[in-house]
Motif scaffolding. Structure first.
Motif, PDB file in Angstrom:
ATOM      1  N   GLY C  47      53.245  39.402  33.542  1.00 31.48           N
ATOM      2  CA  GLY C  47      52.073  38.929  34.274  1.00 31.48           C
ATOM      3  C   GLY C  47      51.652  37.544  33.845  1.00 31.48           C
ATOM      4  N   ALA C  48      52.151  37.137  32.695  1.00 31.57           N
ATOM      5  CA  ALA C  48      51.862  35.817  32.131  1.00 31.57           C
ATOM      6  C   ALA C  48      50.355  35.550  32.125  1.00 31.57           C
ATOM      7  N   THR C  49      49.972  34.292  31.968  1.00 31.36           N
ATOM      8  CA  THR C  49      48.539  34.003  31.955  1.00 31.36           C
ATOM      9  C   THR C  49      48.021  33.842  33.381  1.00 31.36           C
ATOM     10  N   THR C  50      48.910  33.977  34.341  1.00 32.71           N
ATOM     11  CA  THR C  50      48.556  33.661  35.717  1.00 32.71           C
ATOM     12  C   THR C  50      48.013  34.849  36.502  1.00 32.71           C
ATOM     13  N   TYR C  51      48.653  35.993  36.337  1.00 35.81           N
ATOM     14  CA  TYR C  51      48.341  37.135  37.199  1.00 35.81           C
ATOM     15  C   TYR C  51      46.888  37.563  37.053  1.00 35.81           C
ATOM     16  N   MET C  52      46.361  37.396  35.821  1.00 33.81           N
ATOM     17  CA  MET C  52      44.990  37.782  35.539  1.00 33.81           C
ATOM     18  C   MET C  52      43.989  37.053  36.425  1.00 33.81           C
ATOM     19  N   SER C  53      44.399  35.880  36.936  1.00 36.75           N
ATOM     20  CA  SER C  53      43.477  35.118  37.789  1.00 36.75           C
ATOM     21  C   SER C  53      43.345  35.748  39.166  1.00 36.75           C
ATOM     22  N   VAL C  54      44.228  36.667  39.481  1.00 43.92           N
ATOM     23  CA  VAL C  54      44.178  37.246  40.820  1.00 43.92           C
ATOM     24  C   VAL C  54      43.697  38.688  40.770  1.00 43.92           C
ATOM     25  N   ASP C  55      44.286  39.471  39.891  1.00 42.53           N
ATOM     26  CA  ASP C  55      43.918  40.888  39.852  1.00 42.53           C
ATOM     27  C   ASP C  55      44.097  41.408  38.443  1.00 42.53           C
TER      28      ASP C  55
END
Lengths: 224, 663, 301
Positions: C47-55
């Motif tokens: 999910g890296a640090t990116t996925y958290m920004s979406v869901d």
């Protein structure tokens, strides 16, 4: 000085939306924003605060007071590189990085970000790629993001790509999760989408004006 | 006295509203009505404030009118009003122990959200009390004399002030101090806020008085190792560690120090927090009391190799005060009251590595800077950095270890003020530009705000923002060789990088490292942070939950010198009030042993913590000495045959109470 | 080494792309030290640090699926990418701390027949090397001491915060692998200062400035190389040196080896097996005879 312009800066209570704080408080890691002392440790520690329109401290202060517009439109939330410096140091125990994530989610969900702004596009493309192959391939990811945000940048970015490619550090056919496992993965993510759609109270934030980011428009929302 | 059936039992029940404190949750009317129907109850009432005079008059009148001989009041905690209503019962002409209090406030209304459930619980508790009070008997309180001697633990300003107060009133005082000299932290300070009087100038006369006051028996290098007994009659063991110099023989000439084989100080001096050096034989500081040097066996050559020429012994000559053969000694004291004045420790800033303490030599704690600006300190009052430079810019960082979830949540109360004082002194002594970094300025004392104004007018910078970290990496030539503070100036709304030469960490006050052990030793309560717990935060601020033990100074929580002295005076007064009364009244909750039931198994004899029980070899039964019994109940619980019984906790009373709650 | 220890290896996506050389050298070093890496079958992106920004729930589920798979195997998990390392640990922490996340993730996992228990132990390979080989063990196996080479350690954010240090492991303890290789440890104050992460690709000016701060400081500290433990930091620090040099007019050229490349060099492994040629800024280290000092700093990229 040839001309002085006067800008009224008063903020009226009726312009405030206090529910935005409740939304962040409901997010894991965001529950402590109410105990913020406004000491500024986060802003002092943040390696990017010097570039921010509002420091994390100000964002939290504005959140508490319901300055939703300013918070969600803030450029600062996109600058956060999630280095966790603020989170580790915060004397109030606020997980500031998680608060920034929550704000990014609200902004993406409501479609509030500059057109062709790469970070939300990156997030969305990243997510779609993951649903397809279960893994991320930076070559295709970068290509897709650049095409959607700044096609001209392909011209300035190719030398680095070439250097990596020459050294065997660019993979055009990405590694992917085996097919049955990929189906599993999509199934798992779907459960969360539908699950959220059914058992999470709809938020009373104004409806999304931006593009729907997930198929079917079911974006996971924090509990309001 | 043990019988119950001679007189018919007539019980009065009184339910207190306590304004809305109880009535807001508990249906007091229904409670009073349900109590009216209980066996033995003659009258049951509810009233707004039972503890008020009209409330108490109700009980007195009813007792006369209905011939009540048992009283139950359902109100607040017995800590607050048990004594009040016992007196009321006595005023009504009945024995005060024919009364029982039910706590339906702290135990019911304050801890419940559900009015119906609260009312049910209150009914059950009142029913239990009615069932119990039926079995109550007439008892007489015991009187125990109070030993006029007082033990004071800790010889800082709190202990000193309490000792002098008591001693001047003619009470014998044992003042026990762990360090080689009294004086505590105050002796280490330079000036005191907000008046800037010199700490030594106002403290050392009091220290000398301790020495001269014949009623004070001073024991330094000493620690309390054992406490037993109870209010009025404590037995205390004190361990006295060797000084290796006989206090009775030494005149404090200091020639022994001169003659030591070490020509210069070599070992870090505790008193100067390691900023200065001392020899193996040394005076902690010039005005130390007692004015007697000590020898540190860990560094003295004579102790290490027995090959020292011993210049010290030679120069002492016929006085013969140096005694390498001293050992740890234990002395036993008997005292009536105890005052705890064990003080605090400063926060260890290595716990917050972002501030670079221990890594960058020019990051100091506030206490270190007190020594640095002090004329009798290691630099004779010259503020120079560890590399000999004079600082041109100084940053004072507030709240280090205070108001921080990662360390201590509380505010240490004194740091804002001492930071202002240090800002003033440092600016005066060095001409440097001084920055104060604060979260909130807290200057609520007498003359404090005026002092803040004065320091503002000095031109000191006040930046509202907590410094995130101290680094040395320079972004520009101006930052080269400096300590760089990165901070968000929250009032001006900008992030700033401020290069300074010296960083002062305004460290928090913390409970002493061994507070937990001391707490156990003296049977005290302790807050989560390790501060000793006062009996009531407002109305009994120097009492503890152990009768006869009082608190003074920072062992109870962070406070400044004026508050410490005031509290020490209050502790001395509380102690004196017990001594001058001459006796304490004890609960008549002693145990006794029914001879016919005792099987002579010895269990209680071995278990009694107060050696109040002995075995009568002729009768082959255990015999209890009521004067020694503290009413702990151990024998009652241990006795296999039910021979051991205890007033106020008799089997019938307890069984009735349990039945009342459950049935 | 006689006995072989085995670990579940969670490569993370970048190990198949721009960080291939990190993986090559990791395999080479672990094999040489008798430690076995077994790839977690069917692993997915953390999910890296990116996925958290979406869901957030999906992000936690992505990590949890990997953890559930690894729990079936039972070996310790080894994640050489510090983002993967931190995200797996964070998922574990939050799943334990927030029952509402746990319930959602459990339901999603059970839909695909997996069960998450929270028993997995997650490590970065450097922790494992220091624990299972140890400084003494490492020292004993050094064939080609990196004498005279001034090495600045750079860890980045995600191994330093917020989880690694809570295990009682300090960065200062990590540093010690450098002298164990015979090299000189450079006191590098910015060892956990952010390199900008993905900002170098999204808001380039800002990202490059952060990289510049690090490179400049390493040069000023007289480092010959800057060693990293994070593949993204590694790419950021080496890929933009040319542009930074043009923008700031300052020589910031410095090789950025991944830590297993540096260790491999000292173990005497071949340049090829360590994929040294895949570095954008070549590391030119000639073994020097004992007594002779001075490394040969690398030249331009």
């Amino acid at each position: 000085m040839s001309r002085v312009s006067f800008v009224r800066k008063v903020k009226y209570e009726k312009e405030l939306q206090r529910d935005v704080a409740a939304e962040v408080i409901a997010t894991p890691g965001g529950e402590k924003i109410l105990s913020c002392l406004q000491c500024g440790t986060c802003g002092g520690a943040c390696p990017l605060s010097v570039y921010m329109d509002h420091t994390p401290r100000r964002l939290i202060g504005m959140l508490r007071e319901g300055f939703k517009q300013e918070v969600v439109e803030s450029f600062a939330i996109w600058l956060c590189a999630s280095c966790y410096e603020c989170t580790v140091l915060c004397p109030a125990g606020i997980k500031v990085t998680d608060v920034m994530y929550a704000l990014k989610r609200i902004a993406i969900h409501e479609g509030i970000y500059p057109r062709r702004f790469p970070i939300p596009v990156l997030a969305k493309e990243f997510m779609e790629m993951l649903k397809g192959t279960g893994r991320n391939n930076e070559f295709w990811l970068v290509l897709r993001v650049l095409l959607k945000t700044a096609p001209m940048k392909l011209l300035t970015s190719w030398p680095l790509g070439l250097r990596l490619w020459r050294r065997g550090r660019m993979c055009l056919i990405g590694s992917r999760i085996p097919k049955p496992a990929g189906a599993d993965l999509r199934r798992m993510l779907e459960v969360l989408e539908h699950g959220n759609a059914s058992d999470v109270k709809p938020s009373n934030v104004t409806p999304s004006q931006g593009p729907d980011l997930l198929p079917g428009g079911a974006v996971s929302r924090v509990n309001a | 006295m043990n019988g119950n059936g001679n007189k018919s039992v007539k019980i009065g029940v009184y339910v207190c509203h306590c304004g809305t404190n109880i009535a807001g949750k508990v249906d007091v009317k229904a409670l009073a009505e349900s109590a009216a129907g209980l066996p033995g109850v003659v009258v049951s009432r509810e009233y707004k404030y039972m503890c008020s005079d009209p409330g108490q008059d109700l009980i007195v009148k009813d007792t006369k009118q209905f011939g009540l001989n048992r009283i139950v009041v359902a109100s607040c905690s017995p800590h607050l009003h048990e004594l009040t209503f016992r007196k009321t019962t006595a005023n009504a002409g009945e024995n005060p122990y024919l009364f029982h209090l039910v706590n339906i406030r702290e135990h019911v209304s304050w801890v419940s959200d559900d009015p119906a459930a609260a009312t049910e619980k209150a009914k059950a508790l009142v029913k239990a009390a009615v069932a119990r009070v039926f079995w109550h008997q007439e008892l007489q309180p015991r009187r125990v004399p109070v030993n006029p001697s007082v033990l004071i633990v800790g010889g800082g300003i709190a202990g000193i002030h309490a000792a002098l107060t008591l001693a001047s009133a003619g009470k014998p005082v044992y003042l026990v101090e762990r360090k080689p000299s009294i004086g505590g932290h105050m002796a280490q300070f330079d000036k005191t806020f907000p008046t800037l009087d010199c700490a030594a100038c106002i403290l050392t006369p009091k220290m000398t008085s301790v020495k001269q006051q014949p009623n004070i028996h001073l024991m330094t290098l000493a620690e309390v190792s054992e406490v037993s007994g109870f209010v009025g009659n404590f037995k205390v063991k004190v361990k006295r560690y060797p000084r290796y110099i006989d206090e009775a023989k030494c005149v404090g000439c200091g020639e022994c120090i001169e003659m030591c084989v070490y020509k210069e100080g070599k070992y870090p001096n505790d008193f100067d927090l390691g900023l200065g050096k001392r020899k193996p034989i040394y005076m902690p500081f010039p005005q130390a009391v007692p004015p007697v040097p000590l020898i540190d066996p860990a560094t003295c050559i004579e102790f290490k190799s027995h090959k020292c020429p011993k210049g010290c012994v030679e120069v002492c000559g016929d006085r013969d005060a140096i005694d390498f053969s001293q050992t740890v000694k234990e002395v036993e004291l008997e005292v009536g009251t105890i005052i705890m004045a064990t003080g605090f420790k400063t926060f260890e800033p290595r716990r917050l590595p972002q501030y670079g303490y221990g890594k960058f030599p020019n990051v100091y704690t506030s206490l270190e800077v007190e020594r640095l600006v002090n004329a009798s300190g290691p630099t004779l009052g010259q503020v120079v950095l560890r590399d000999g430079r004079r600082p041109e810019a100084i940053g004072i960082l507030h709240c280090i270890g205070s108001r921080d979830e990662n360390t201590n949540r509380y505010c240490s109360r004194v740091c804002c003020m001492y930071s202002l004082k240090l800002a003033h002194l440092l600016k005066e002594k060095t001409g440097a530009h001084v920055y104060n970094f604060y979260i909130d300025m807290r200057t609520p004392g007498k003359g404090f705000e005026e002092f803040y104004k004065r320091v503002l007018e000095d031109g000191v910078s006040f930046i509202r923002g907590k410094v995130a970290g101290v680094t040395t990496w320079a972004q520009s030539p101006a930052e080269e060789g400096k300590l760089i503070l990165r901070v968000e100036d929250t009032l001006l709304g900008v992030v700033r990088r401020i290069p300074v030469d010296m960083v002062v960490l305004s460290v928090a006050m913390e409970a002493q490292a061994d507070a937990e052990n001391v707490r156990r030793l003296f049977n005290l309560g302790c807050s989560a942070e390790g501060w000793f717990l006062e009996r009531h935060p407002k109305l009994a601020p120097v009492d503890t939950f152990t009768d006869g033990i009082f608190l003074a100074g920072c062992c109870q929580g962070p406070k400044d010198i004026p508050d410490t002295v005031a509290q020490a005076g209050a502790a001395a007064a509380q102690s004196m009030s017990l001594i001058d009364k001459g006796y304490v009244e004890m609960e008549p909750n002693t145990a006794w042993i029914e001879e016919e039931l005792c099987s002579g198994c010895h269990v209680c004899v071995a278990m009694c913590p107060y050696t109040a029980i002995h075995f009568d070899a002729d009768k082959k039964v255990a015999v209890l000495n009521e004067a020694l019994c503290k009413g702990c109940g151990t024998c009652v619980a241990a006795c296999p045959s039910g021979a051991a019984q205890q007033n106020l906790f008799r089997d019938e009373q307890l069984f009735a109470e349990v039945e009342g709650v459950l049935v | 080494m006689a006995s072989t220890r085995a670990y579940t290896y969670f490569p993370g996506c970048c190990m198949h792309g721009f960080a291939r050389h990190c993986q090559d050298s990791l395999y080479a070093v672990f094999e040489d030290l008798g430690l076995e890496l077994r790839v977690l079958p069917e692993w997915n992106c953390c999910g890296a640090t990116t996925y958290m920004s979406v869901d957030e729930h999906q992000a936690f589920a992505l990590a949890a699926r990997n953890l559930a798979l690894a729990e079936q195997i039972g070996l310790e998990i080894l994640a050489p990418c510090t983002a993967c390392f931190m995200i797996l640990k964070k998922a574990q922490d939050y799943l334990a701390r927030y029952p509402e996340i746990r319930a959602k993730v459990d339901r999603a996992l059970s839909a695909i027949g997996l069960r998450y228990q929270g028993t997995a132990r997650i490590y970065h390979p450097l922790e494992i090397l220091l624990r299972d080989v140890g400084l003494k063990g490492l020292k004993a196996r050094v064939k080609q001491p990196l004498r005279g080479l001034n090495v600045a350690p750079y860890y980045g954010c995600l191994i330093a915060r917020p989880y690694a240090l809570s295990n009682g492991v300090t960065l200062e303890a990590f540093d010690q692998f450098i002298p164990a290789l015979g090299a000189n440890l450079v006191d590098f104050e910015l060892k956990a200062h952010c390199c900008g992460g993905s900002l170098t690709g999204t808001i380039e000016d800002v990202g490059r400035r952060l990289v510049y701060i690090l490179l400049r400081q390493a040069k000023r500290a007289k480092a010959d190389v800057m060693v990293t433990v994070c593949p993204l930091c590694q790419l950021n620090l080496e890929a933009h040196q040319g542009k930074i040099q043009r923008q700031y007019g300052e020589d910031v050229t410095i090789p950025i080896p991944y830590f297993t490349q540096l260790i491999g060099m000292a173990l005497g492994l071949s340049d090829k097996s360590l994929a040294l040629e895949k570095l954008l800024v070549p590391i030119r280290w000639q073994p020097v005879e004992k007594g002779a000092a001075a490394a040969q700093p690398a030249t331009a990229a």
